[in-house]
Scaffold this active site. Structure first.
Site, PDB file in Angstrom:
ATOM      1  N   LEU A   1      18.325   6.479  -8.611  1.00 33.31           N
ATOM      2  CA  LEU A   1      19.102   7.671  -9.115  1.00 33.31           C
ATOM      3  C   LEU A   1      20.627   7.427  -9.061  1.00 33.31           C
ATOM      4  CD1 LEU A   1      17.429  10.639  -7.251  1.00 33.31           C
ATOM      5  CD2 LEU A   1      17.203  10.147  -9.703  1.00 33.31           C
TER       6      LEU A   1
ATOM      7  N   CYS B   1      11.035  11.640  -8.367  1.00 33.54           N
ATOM      8  CA  CYS B   1      11.634  10.004  -8.357  1.00 33.54           C
ATOM      9  C   CYS B   1      10.950   9.223  -7.116  1.00 33.54           C
ATOM     10  CB  CYS B   1      13.102  10.302  -8.324  1.00 33.54           C
ATOM     11  SG  CYS B   1      13.827   8.435  -7.819  1.00 33.54           S
TER      12      CYS B   1
HETATM   13  N1  ORO Z   1      12.987   5.975 -11.482  1.00 39.53           N
HETATM   14  C1  ORO Z   1      11.910   6.718 -11.700  1.00 39.53           C
HETATM   15  O1  ORO Z   1      11.046   5.939 -12.096  1.00 39.53           O
HETATM   16  N2  ORO Z   1      11.857   8.039 -11.813  1.00 39.53           N
HETATM   17  C2  ORO Z   1      12.872   8.717 -11.612  1.00 39.53           C
HETATM   18  O2  ORO Z   1      12.702   9.912 -11.665  1.00 39.53           O
HETATM   19  C3  ORO Z   1      14.031   8.056 -10.999  1.00 39.53           C
HETATM   20  C4  ORO Z   1      14.144   6.880 -10.919  1.00 39.53           C
HETATM   21  C5  ORO Z   1      15.181   6.036 -10.344  1.00 39.53           C
HETATM   22  O3  ORO Z   1      16.303   6.470 -10.437  1.00 39.53           O
HETATM   23  O4  ORO Z   1      14.848   4.902  -9.582  1.00 39.53           O
END
Ligand code: ORO
Length: 298
Positions: free
Chosen positions: A71, A127
């Site tokens: 994120l 996530c």
């Molecule tokens: N990665 C994902 O696969 N989904 C998400 O919602 C967020 C991330 C990430 O930021 O790592």
């Protein structure tokens, strides 16, 4: 032909660039006019800026990829002050993907986004790459209920909840979110997965696990979209491994009113626009007047 109106928002077509694969649209807009898209979902936003995870972040697998971005984002205030005006100028539907480490954080972020110019809030409870929050809210329906309930209290804009395929029971999860006030459901985010570096004898990712996306997950995502669409009476946004117009049409026939395209953008930056054109052509050749005719036809 491809136009569709949902939650009072007009989508030029059902194709949305998926969160985390399109930034805030700036780079892709240098390649083509992204205003031709139905919408853009922002990178997952959090209340405070996040630097993201250390170590490997992306790793190619057969038929897909693993990510552990964690994120990384500039924070909601920065987004509203520095990115949103540009995004709105793109003249397409703007979906803010919201994540958080706690219910309080989700609620504070939701309050800010609700007062902003974004069109839709996509609540990311899926996530897989953060220790706190994220997917931890998207495994058990009871836990998801709490966050959706609290966020709903402060959000007047359309609220879509983005589900994890790792949920204990995807149908129960979707129904629970709708019962707590979700206006729509998007699914699926990435699958919890891993890879090992056999020479180092260690996991590739610092967090061990990462999120699997791409064509390898498509049949499972499609099955989940089909099941969820039959169980809820709100619009469903389908995603998971869509790489061409045929995949997009499959998701719509399974019950999705809109689709999101993610990993395909990394392989072919023109994927979204090619899918729009391919869908248009499919409708013409098939003698279908409006995309609405095929939604949930299977
Ligand atoms: N990665 C994902 O696969 N989904 C998400 O919602 C967020 C991330 C990430 O930021 O790592």
């Amino acid at each position: 032909m491809l136009e569709i109106t949902l939650w009072g928002k007009k989508f030029k077509n059902p194709v949305i660039a998926a969160s985390g694969t399109f930034g805030f649209g700036r780079e892709y807009n240098e390649l083509y006019d992204v205003s031709v898209l139905g919408g853009i979902a922002t990178k997952g936003l959090t209340l405070k800026k996040r630097e993201g995870n250390e170590g490997e972040r992306c790793y190619e697998t057969a038929g897909g990829m693993l990510n552990s971005v964690g994120l990384q984002n500039p924070g909601i205030d920065y987004f509203i002050e520095n990115e949103l005006t540009f995004m709105k100028s793109l003249n397409t539907v703007i979906i803010a993907n919201l994540s958080g480490g706690s219910i309080e954080e989700y609620v504070k972020g939701a309050e800010k986004l609700d007062k902003s110019d974004v069109d839709i809030i996509e609540l990311n409870i899926s996530c897989p790459n953060v220790k706190e929050g994220g997917m931890n809210f998207g495994i058990k329906s009871k836990v998801a209920r709490e966050v959706v309930r609290e966020v709903r209290k402060v959000v007047e804009k359309p609220l879509v909840v983005k589900l994890s395929p790792n949920a204990e029971d995807i149908v129960d999860m979707a129904v629970s979110c709708v019962e707590e006030g979700a206006d729509g459901i998007s699914l699926v985010n990435t699958f919890k997965a891993m890879a090992i570096d056999i020479y180092k004898r260690k996991p590739v990712f610092k967090n061990v696990f990462a999120g699997l996306s791409g064509p390898s997950i498509k049949p499972i995502a499609l099955r989940m979209v089909y099941e969820v669409s039959k169980a809820v009476d709100v619009p469903v946004i389908g995603l998971g491994g869509i790489r061409d117009y045929k995949d997009a049409i499959e998701f719509m026939m399974a019950g999705a009113s809109l689709v999101q395209v993610g990993t395909a953008n990394f392989i072919n930056p023109f994927a979204c626009i090619e899918i729009v054109k391919g869908m248009e052509n499919f409708l013409k050749v098939q003698g279908i007047n409006s995309i609405g005719e095929i939604i949930g036809i299977v």
